[in-house]
Motif scaffolding. Structure first.
Motif, short mmCIF file in Angstrom:
data_model
loop_
_atom_site.label_atom_id
_atom_site.label_comp_id
_atom_site.label_asym_id
_atom_site.label_seq_id
_atom_site.Cartn_x
_atom_site.Cartn_y
_atom_site.Cartn_z
N ALA A 1 0.81 -1.21 0.00
CA ALA A 1 0.00 0.00 0.00
C ALA A 1 0.84 1.26 0.00
O ALA A 1 0.46 2.27 -0.62
CB ALA A 1 -0.93 0.00 1.21
N ALA A 2 1.99 1.24 0.70
CA ALA A 2 2.81 2.45 0.85
C ALA A 2 3.75 2.69 -0.32
O ALA A 2 4.04 3.85 -0.65
CB ALA A 2 3.62 2.37 2.15
N THR A 3 4.23 1.65 -0.96
CA THR A 3 5.22 1.82 -2.02
C THR A 3 4.70 2.67 -3.19
O THR A 3 5.39 3.59 -3.65
CB THR A 3 5.70 0.46 -2.53
N PRO A 4 3.48 2.44 -3.70
CA PRO A 4 2.99 3.32 -4.78
C PRO A 4 2.92 4.78 -4.36
O PRO A 4 3.13 5.67 -5.19
CB PRO A 4 1.61 2.75 -5.09
N LEU A 5 2.62 5.06 -3.08
CA LEU A 5 2.55 6.44 -2.61
C LEU A 5 3.94 7.05 -2.51
O LEU A 5 4.13 8.24 -2.79
CB LEU A 5 1.86 6.48 -1.24
N LEU A 6 4.93 6.25 -2.12
CA LEU A 6 6.30 6.74 -2.01
C LEU A 6 6.86 7.16 -3.36
O LEU A 6 7.65 8.10 -3.45
CB LEU A 6 7.20 5.67 -1.39
N TYR A 7 6.46 6.46 -4.42
CA TYR A 7 7.03 6.71 -5.74
C TYR A 7 6.06 7.46 -6.65
O TYR A 7 6.32 7.58 -7.85
CB TYR A 7 7.47 5.39 -6.39
N ARG A 8 4.98 7.98 -6.09
CA ARG A 8 4.02 8.72 -6.91
C ARG A 8 4.67 9.97 -7.50
O ARG A 8 4.44 10.30 -8.66
CB ARG A 8 2.80 9.10 -6.08
N THR A 9 5.47 10.67 -6.71
CA THR A 9 6.17 11.88 -7.18
C THR A 9 7.65 11.73 -6.94
O THR A 9 8.08 11.45 -5.80
CB THR A 9 5.64 13.13 -6.45
N LEU A 10 8.45 11.92 -7.97
CA LEU A 10 9.91 11.86 -7.86
C LEU A 10 10.47 13.27 -7.97
O LEU A 10 10.15 14.00 -8.90
CB LEU A 10 10.50 10.97 -8.95
#
Length: 467
Positions: free
Chosen positions: A49-58
């Motif tokens: 659940a958290a990984t997509p949120l971590l990499y949503r904005t680079l």
């Protein structure tokens, strides 16, 4: 429980049983990436659940330390190339022109990583160099962006864009948001591009040279009838009324006021603005006399939900006229929810008037003159049953520690408590000068071990806007 805290073993197993579509909705409220990183290590369910949120904005970080010849560059492309499976989560990339200047050896990896972001929706390019954007680097990024499902493009440069870069940008279509901010260089106002964007563009931001030196700064907007949000810097005040006559779907406007100006357009705006921000300044207070009727002309029908005014005068703080408040209420009495005028003064009686004539007001922030601890703060909001946030910036010449000594006392806390606990009140945040009070109902254990509910008010000192 704070999401960043480690969970005991049994609780982790219980969390793993939660529906997978619920966790992302919860975790997306975390604003600190460190908390998301901690959540990603709690369990498999939290990691997914958290990984997509971590990499949503680079976002790239370029840090120059004193005495160093070259900046330290931390670029997310390194991680994407090592873990290519994360590239599918990226929705927005923020690039900095300084990367090519300080670390030209990273540029190939940057472009390789960008190509892998097949679900990219937004791209931001920033370059504050006075020499101008490196045309070659930016053009290569644009070549890649044309192959991706880009919807938003943000460009922030100091010097501006070259003719070849501008010609390349006109190949893009289907964008929903375009933002261009250039301090110098040729005026770029979507010449030849607005026709291609008219069917899709809903959000537009243009700044400084984009409008101030253009011969016909408004013609291109006639090709953008679907605009819902518009921010302009440098547009003539008289032209704003004309803009609103051919943008019927516009709901959000952020613009400047440069003083009274003659206009041949007397048509009633077609737009029903819901959110209006006005920025202005004057060398004397009298310069604001025409501001108030101009604002009312922008919003002739009941529609306005939020209003923000940033007005500065070199000859003292401007006052919000009582007549303006009453005239606005005559139109927007049932719609206005948020009013912010931190740089403009209002008396406590004016605040009471605001809370009375706008029954749906939820947030009010303004500047008022310092008052002694016995000031009738409670009376000012006694009719504001839907007000949830009140911020009163105190205009006072005295040092901060003196203001704090006059405010941080039991009388103020009693007044705040009375405001929050008044029957029918929804107020939960009150800022008076440098102190912000927050109230909430909490569970506590009574002496006999039973549960009880108490209303607790906490206070924090923040930086005073006048320091």
């Amino acid at each position: 429980m704070r999401f960043g805290m480690a969970l005991p073993g049994p609780n982790v197993a219980a969390v793993d049983c939660l529906p997978l579509d619920v966790l992302p909705l919860i975790l997306e409220h975390l604003t600190d990436r460190r908390d998301l990183h901690t959540c990603a290590q709690l369990s498999k369910a939290f990691h997914n659940a958290a990984t997509p949120l971590l990499y949503r904005t680079l976002d790239v970080r370029v840090t120059m330390y004193t005495g160093m010849q070259r900046a330290i560059v931390l670029h997310p492309s390194t991680t994407i190339l090592q873990r290519p499976e994360y590239a599918k989560y990226v929705r927005h990339v923020r690039e900095n022109g300084a990367v090519g200047f300080h670390r030209p050896d990273l540029m190939d990896d940057c472009r390789k990583a960008l190509k892998m972001c097949v679900n990219l929706e937004g791209f931001t390019w920033s370059d504050d160099s006075a020499e101008g954007t490196d045309e070659g680097d930016f053009m290569r990024y644009l070549d890649i962006l044309q192959t991706l499902p880009l919807r938003e493009l943000v460009i922030q440069t100091f010097y501006g864009l070259s003719d070849s870069v501008w010609a390349k940008l006109q190949d893009f279509s289907g964008l929903t948001k375009v933002s261009i901010w250039c301090m110098e260089g040729k005026p770029r106002i979507l010449q030849g591009w607005s026709e291609k964007l008219g069917a899709s563009l809903t959000h537009l931001e243009l700044g400084v040279s984009s409008l101030s030196r253009a011969p016909h700064p408004l013609y291109f907007l006639s090709h953008l009838p679907r605009l819902r949000a518009l921010r302009l810097k440098g547009a003539p005040s008289a032209a704003i009324l004309e803009i609103l006559t051919f943008l019927p779907q516009l709901e959000t406007l952020d613009t400047e006021y440069f003083g009274a100006a003659l206009t041949r357009y007397d048509d009633v705006p077609a737009a029903n603005l819901r959110h209006l921000t006005v920025r202005t300044s004057s060398v004397h207070i009298q310069g604001f006399q025409q501001l108030w009727p101009w604002i009312r002309r922008l919003t002739p029908r009941p529609s306005l939900e939020s209003f923000t005014l940033n007005a500065f005068s070199t000859q003292g703080e401007a006052l919000v006229p009582r007549s303006f408040i009453l005239d606005m209420a005559a139109t927007h009495k049932d719609t206005l929810k948020r009013f912010k005028a931190d740089s403009t003064q209002m008396t406590l009686k004016d605040i009471e008037c605001m809370c009375t004539v706008f029954p749906n007001l939820e947030s009010l922030s303004c500047t008022t003159m310092w008052s002694p601890e016995s000031a009738p703060y409670e009376e000012a909001v006694q009719k504001a049953n839907k007000l949830r946030e009140l911020r009163l910036n105190l205009h006072d010449w005295r040092p901060t520690h003196v203001r704090l000594a006059g405010l941080n006392n039991a009388n103020i806390e009693v007044a705040v408590r009375n405001m929050m606990l008044r029957e029918g009140a929804a107020l939960r945040l009150v800022g008076i000068g440098s102190i912000v009070y927050r109230g909430q109902w909490i569970y506590k254990k009574a002496e006999d071990g039973s549960d009880k509910v108490e209303f607790e008010i906490t206070s924090n000192v923040i930086k005073d806007v006048w320091d």
